[in-house]
Design an enzyme around this catalytic site. Structure first.
Site, PDB file in Angstrom:
ATOM      1  N   GLU A  38      72.730  88.509 -23.980  1.00  0.00           N
ATOM      2  CA  GLU A  38      74.051  87.915 -24.082  1.00  0.00           C
ATOM      3  C   GLU A  38      74.548  87.724 -22.646  1.00  0.00           C
ATOM      4  O   GLU A  38      74.518  88.671 -21.860  1.00  0.00           O
ATOM      5  CB  GLU A  38      74.979  88.887 -24.843  1.00  0.00           C
ATOM      6  CG  GLU A  38      76.283  88.240 -25.179  1.00  0.00           C
ATOM      7  CD  GLU A  38      77.271  89.178 -25.877  1.00  0.00           C
ATOM      8  OE1 GLU A  38      76.897  90.309 -26.236  1.00  0.00           O
ATOM      9  OE2 GLU A  38      78.423  88.754 -26.028  1.00  0.00           O
ATOM     10  N   ARG A 274      65.134 102.250 -27.031  1.00  0.00           N
ATOM     11  CA  ARG A 274      65.673 101.720 -25.793  1.00  0.00           C
ATOM     12  C   ARG A 274      65.352 102.669 -24.653  1.00  0.00           C
ATOM     13  O   ARG A 274      65.137 103.865 -24.875  1.00  0.00           O
ATOM     14  CB  ARG A 274      67.171 101.459 -25.885  1.00  0.00           C
ATOM     15  CG  ARG A 274      68.014 102.683 -26.142  1.00  0.00           C
ATOM     16  CD  ARG A 274      69.459 102.320 -26.461  1.00  0.00           C
ATOM     17  NE  ARG A 274      70.146 101.775 -25.313  1.00  0.00           N
ATOM     18  CZ  ARG A 274      70.719 100.571 -25.292  1.00  0.00           C
ATOM     19  NH1 ARG A 274      70.676  99.799 -26.345  1.00  0.00           N
ATOM     20  NH2 ARG A 274      71.344 100.149 -24.226  1.00  0.00           N
ATOM     21  N   LYS A 284      76.313  97.860 -20.425  1.00  0.00           N
ATOM     22  CA  LYS A 284      76.996  96.831 -19.645  1.00  0.00           C
ATOM     23  C   LYS A 284      78.476  97.163 -19.481  1.00  0.00           C
ATOM     24  O   LYS A 284      79.063  96.875 -18.456  1.00  0.00           O
ATOM     25  CB  LYS A 284      76.881  95.494 -20.371  1.00  0.00           C
ATOM     26  CG  LYS A 284      75.582  94.782 -20.110  1.00  0.00           C
ATOM     27  CD  LYS A 284      75.660  93.399 -20.727  1.00  0.00           C
ATOM     28  CE  LYS A 284      74.297  92.926 -21.139  1.00  0.00           C
ATOM     29  NZ  LYS A 284      74.355  91.932 -22.203  1.00  0.00           N
TER      30      LYS A 284
END
Ligand code: ATP
Ligand code: MG
Length: 573
Positions: A38, A274, A284
């Site tokens: 994104e 992850r 983020k």
């Protein structure tokens, strides 16, 4: 600490097993993956793991399946116009390329907005979607919770005609943000909360960085993602474990559209663990907080685990790729030790970074029996014996030198083998010197060392019967270059910072994560270095001339990594 972590030669993991099975069973004739960031921030080392996996798979299977159309796409998942920006897109593309990968197709989820709208109409016509006019808060309340089934929205039974009419008027901009949403009609009592009539579209009167003002309704991730994958013919849609619950919805969207849409593939979603690293933050949102709160100097601050920060710090893409390969692809989350990354950085730079001498905290040494004004150009190798490379440079030896303050002790302990009053030490590539006296300032600090060199012992020779244990680095006091050196340590003092939503983790910021030294003295040969050049400063670590701030005559170096893991030791103390 896994300082001997091997790089797997041929990677093998559950995802590759699945792909191999699919190919063997002829469910697929090619492998198409994608990396779907994104564009709302900069990439971090966690994304690097996903990049290495997705692009790495395409590279591997292209070799075994030539001309099959095996490939990896870069797709910006740009469904939220509020947070996204072209600037981030540019940064992300640069990061992927810097890591050493090239996409075989470049897309945006917004490329498919028209199709997604059409599919929304199709879902309405098949009785699988409806326009809901509850408020956000009501929708949340009606959803129930893990223990309580949800309630049906009073708008759930709207007619197809009414739904089509409302949906088209949503698109035309007749309603305000939040007035209506499009929802899938699935099952309000489903154990999986994601299946309780999830939102597919919402109204957002916000300019989009790609589509401008064309749209005022935007698809949700769970609707846009499977459709984008299917349109592009993705075969294996790989994401991280937190999307496990979304898989059922992913499948629902595909299954309810595939016949109508005639997708070129039936993609499946697979989740892997992850990457988490200790002593740092990776989300983020937190990175943004550090940058916007000016806790660091920007997205490319070398303290950050962002790709931009690691690159500025001087870490090579090879070390990041090798590190990601060493971590492997697992199904359970875990935290990897930063030392493992450091290991791969040293491992790579050992072969790449020429050795030079630099004094961080200078202490002057005057060699009393060395003639004033004399300079000897001594030959020094750039490489140690175990690196199969050749190359030397000249280092000027003069009567006045600088050594490291830490390499002298007024009252040495027994196991101190460096310089001390009456003690002898070897100067790297040069002579043996003995400290004869010291000069102190008014407060008793040693400001200068007086020494004599052994004229009988030639450079590089070992005098018979005399053991000189210590060898220290040095720089001529009259022929050197000045530099600023930035020393970096772990971003956080806590191995695992508080995970709460608030800014608590800010309390864990290591105040010594950046230490700036000025007036450092580097050997003359470094005067010619260019921004981006990497070196090993002997006995200190690996350093890079900063890409942004280093200029001829005003050099700035970043410490990439120390030579040994002094961090763990310091923590134990
Ligand atoms: P974050 O959650 O760290 O803020 P994100 O998940 O919002 O990042 P995206 O741009 O959505 O960032 O991620 C792009 C891809 O990178 C996704 O497929 C995501 O699963 C993957 N990814 C993100 N973080 C990690 C990580 N720590 N380890 C491995 N893959 C990751
Ligand atoms: Mg995320």
């Amino acid at each position: 600490m896994s300082s001997t972590a091997p790089v797997p030669v041929k990677p093998s993991d559950f995802i590759r097993d699945i792909i191999n099975d699919d190919l063997e069973a002829k469910r697929h004739q090619k492998v198409i993956t994608r990396f779907p960031p994104e564009p709302n921030g900069f990439l971090h080392i966690g994304h690097a793991k996903s990049i290495c996996l997705n692009f790495g798979l395409a590279n591997e299977y292209r070799e075994t399946l030539p001309n099959s159309g095996t490939r990896c796409h870069l797709r910006f998942d740009d469904t939220d116009p509020v947070k996204e920006d072209t600037l981030f897109e540019e940064g992300i593309q640069a990061d992927v390329r810097w890591l050493g990968f090239e996409w075989d197709g470049f897309y945006h989820a917004s490329d498919y907005f028209e199709k997604m709208y059409e599919y929304g109409e199709h879902l309405i016509k098949s009785g699988k979607a409806y326009v809901c006019s509850l408020t956000d808060a009501e929708i949340k309340e009606y959803r129930g919770d893990v223990k309580t089934p949800g309630k049906h929205s009073p708008y759930r039974e709207r007619s197809v005609e009414e739904n089509l009419d409302l949906f088209s008027r949503m698109r035309k901009g007749e309603f305000k943000d939040g007035e209506h949403v499009l929802r899938a009609k699935i099952d309000m009592a489903n154990a999986n909360m994601k299946m309780r009539d999830p939102m597919l579209y919402r109204i957002r009167h916000t300019k989009h960085h790609m589509t401008g003002d064309k749209w005022c309704i935007y698809p949700m991730y769970d609707y846009a993602h499977p459709i984008s994958d299917a349109i592009e013919g993705i075969t294996h849609s790989i994401c991280t474990l937190e999307f496990e619950n979304n898989r059922e919805l992913y499948d629902w969207v595909i299954d309810n559209l595939i016949e109508y849409a005639k997708f070129p593939s039936r993609p499946h979603q697979y989740e892997f663990a992850r990457l988490n690293l200790n002593y740092t933050v990776m989300s983020k949102r937190r990175l943004l907080e550090l940058v916007e709160g000016k806790h660091v100097r920007g997205w490319d601050d070398p303290r950050l685990p962002t790709i931009a920060g690691m690159r500025r710090r001087g870490i090579t893409p090879e070390s990041i790729r090798n590190f990601c390969a060493s971590v492997g692809i697992a199904k359970a989350n875990s935290t990897v030790d930063m030392n493992q990354l450091d290991f791969f950085i040293r491992d790579d730079l050992n072969q790449k970074a020429p050795r030079v001498m630099a004094v961080m905290k200078p202490l002057k040494v005057v060699i009393e029996n060395y003639p004033e004004g004399k300079t000897e150009e001594l030959e020094a190798s750039y490489w140690p014996h175990d690196v199969p490379k050749e190359g030397t440079r000249k280092v000027p030896f003069t009567r006045e030198l600088y050594i490291e303050q830490d390499d002298f002790m007024l009252e040495p302990s027994k196991d101190y083998f460096r310089l001390a009053p009456g003690k002898e030490v070897r100067l790297r590539y040069a002579y043996l010197i003995t400290c004869t006296d010291v000069v102190k300032d008014a407060s008793g600090n040693v400001t200068e060392i007086r020494a004599r060199y052994d004229e009988e012992v030639k450079v590089g020779e070992n005098p018979v019967g005399r053991k000189v244990k210590g060898t220290i680095h040095w720089v001529s006091a009259s022929d050197n270059v000045d530099a600023e050196v930035r020393l970096y340590e772990r971003l956080l003092i806590d191995e695992a910072p508080p995970t709460g939503k608030d800014s608590e983790f800010l309390d864990a910021i290591n105040p010594n994560a950046l230490q700036v030294l000025t007036g450092c003295k580097l050997e003359r040969s470094l005067g010619e270095c260019k921004p981006g050049d990497r070196f090993q400063f002997e006995r200190q670590g690996y350093f890079i001339a900063d890409e942004k701030d280093s200029k001829p005559g005003a050099l700035v170096f970043n410490r990439i990594v120390t030579l040994k893991d002094s961090w763990a030791k310091a923590q134990k103390k």
